[in-house]
Design an enzyme around this catalytic site. Structure first.
Site, PDB file in Angstrom:
ATOM      1  N   GLU A 143      -0.949  -2.449  13.692  1.00 28.65           N
ATOM      2  CA  GLU A 143      -1.656  -2.339  12.412  1.00 28.65           C
ATOM      3  C   GLU A 143      -3.152  -2.619  12.559  1.00 28.65           C
ATOM      4  OE1 GLU A 143       0.306  -4.432   9.244  1.00 28.65           O
ATOM      5  OE2 GLU A 143      -1.438  -4.348   7.929  1.00 28.65           O
ATOM      6  N   THR A 199       0.829  -1.205   0.000  1.00 30.24           N
ATOM      7  CA  THR A 199       0.000   0.000   0.000  1.00 30.24           C
ATOM      8  C   THR A 199       0.864   1.257   0.000  1.00 30.24           C
ATOM      9  OG1 THR A 199      -1.784  -1.141   1.143  1.00 30.24           O
ATOM     10  CG2 THR A 199      -1.771   1.255   1.336  1.00 30.24           C
TER      11      THR A 199
END
Ligand SMILES: Cc1cc2nc3c(=O)[nH]c(=O)nc-3n(C[C@H](O)[C@H](O)[C@H](O)COP(=O)(O)OP(=O)(O)OC[C@H]3O[C@@H](n4cnc5c(N)ncnc54)[C@H](O)[C@@H]3O)c2cc1C
Length: 386
Positions: A253, A168
């Site tokens: 995360e 990402t």
């Protein structure tokens, strides 16, 4: 099998949190009114704006919990929570810095060689440099211990070769924290021999290739590493000890409010439309969704409290992520039922675009950061059920 209790402690926002919330809201209102951004669904994973991230850095809203020597602001995890939830609720373009602020900065501060961390982290806190996550590979997703990217020892460091995928934001980042194999696989101890390395994405041998998502936009990438030299100072922790570091990083995360607020802006805009035509079914749906958000937020705040105590709440984060990402899908499924198509077509506001984009992106919620099946397996193990 031992069972450890999952904890979601009650937390209280520190003094000044409400004032901070007001400041963030004012900033966002001004930015939005002056065309600084257009609200979007899934803004933390699809709204890359280096300029907007720099503005947040200038306000002191990046690296909020980090030590001052690293460019941080030594504020609490709950103050950081206030800022992140306001940014998400507004659908602001926060993708550029999101990974660095959430996990890469803390990993570098905790496990990096001090001189290297001191050179990189202050730029992350300023919103001038960004990081990507290099865990997944073409043949490695859920079974992360199977990573095959190889780091071969050479004088002064390693030469790294392999392919990372779904990275990402890598197309706009300077660094990737990659999980690589620094020793051959031992089939009896597959989690050993892995290390986390800081890869300079501008180094020779790195190729970042965009992958278009279902909406035709490039948010993630294939990152090809061809004998990329990585100096030994760019190792995090100890050589071969990367697995434990990854587990800690995944707790960061998975633990934030982005896991249930990616679709909040859609719900908010839908409520603006529906407020004038509240039938019984609509009220029931909206009431249920809001009640669920309150519950998830309460649990998620508990995790911020655990982080504040210096804990690494892996299991709590897994549970909240699993519940939250299912909830995000539910928001859209329910809105599709209660938002009348004629009203949607006639709507001059943001809702049609937000709903369309969110529907296209939401399937990724239950995959990214670890799939729900994997998380359920972890939770079951924690509860002593497997
Ligand atoms: C939008 C998005 C952004 C991403 N960003 C990044 C990033 O920045 N960096 C990065 O490294 N990765 C990233 N990923 C990758 C993500 O972490 C992986 O997609 C995820 O870990 C799953 O791996 P996989 O896609 O290989 O699926 P697989 O592991 O092949 O799984 C396929 C299916 O099988 C199921 N399954 C697999 N193993 C088991 C099991 N043991 N028990 C039960 N079911 C199982 C899974 O739940 C899933 O439904 C991103 C993914 C998405 C969708």
């Amino acid at each position: 099998m031992s069972m450890t209790r999952l904890r979601f402690p009650d937390v209280e926002f520190p003094a000044g949190a409400q004032q901070l919330r007001v400041e963030v809201r004012e900033f966002l209102d001004t930015q939005r009114a002056s065309g600084g951004f257009v609200p979007m669904a899934d803004c933390w994973a699809s709204g890359f704006s280096a300029e907007f991230s720099r503005k947040l850095g200038q306000r002191g809203w990046l690296g909020m919990t980090w030590p001052k020597e690293f460019g941080g602001h030594e504020r609490s995890f709950l103050e950081r929570y206030v800022v992140t939830e306001e940014l998400l609720a507004a659908g602001a373009p926060v993708m550029a810095h999101w990974i660095a602020d959430r996990q890469s900065g803390p990993q570098l501060i905790k496990h990096g060689v001090p001189e290297v961390a001191l050179a990189i982290v202050p730029r992350l806190a300023a919103g001038e440099s960004f990081c990507a996550i290099g865990m997944s590979e073409p043949n490695t997703g859920s079974d992360l211990a199977s990573v095959a990217t190889r780091a071969d020892k050479v004088p002064g460091g390693w030469k790294v070769t392999g392919t990372k995928i779904w990275s990402t934001g890598a197309h706009g980042c300077d660094y990737m924290i990659a999980l690589v194999r620094t020793a051959p696989v031992d089939v009896k101890a597959r989690h050993q021999g892995l290390s986390q390395l800081i890869i300079d994405l501008n180094a020779p041998g790195v190729q970042v290739r965009g992958i278009a998502d279902i909406a035709g936009q490039v948010h993630f990438n294939e990152t090809i590493l061809d004998e990329v030299f990585v100096p030994e100072t760019h190792l995090l922790g100890v050589e071969g000890g990367g697995w434990n570091l990854v587990v800690g990083e995944l707790a960061l995360e998975r633990s934030g409010p982005e896991r249930f607020l990616s679709t909040f802006i859609v719900l908010q805009e839908a409520m603006r439309l529906l407020i004038n035509r509240p039938d019984e079914r609509t009220c029931e749906v909206l009431g249920t969704l809001i009640a669920k958000i309150k519950t998830l937020r309460r649990m998620s705040l508990g995790i911020a409290g655990l982080l504040q105590e210096g804990k690494s709440p892996e299991m709590e984060a897994a549970l909240v992520k699993e519940m939250s990402t299912r909830f995000e899908r539910e928001v859209l499924e329910q809105l599709r039922v209660v938002v009348p198509q004629d009203a949607l077509r006639a709507s001059p506001g943001l809702l049609p675009v937000l709903l369309r984009d969110a529907i296209l992106r939401v399937p990724s919620s239950t995959l990214r950061g670890g799939t729900n099946e994997i998380l359920k397996g972890m939770i079951a193990r924690q509860l002593g059920l497997r």
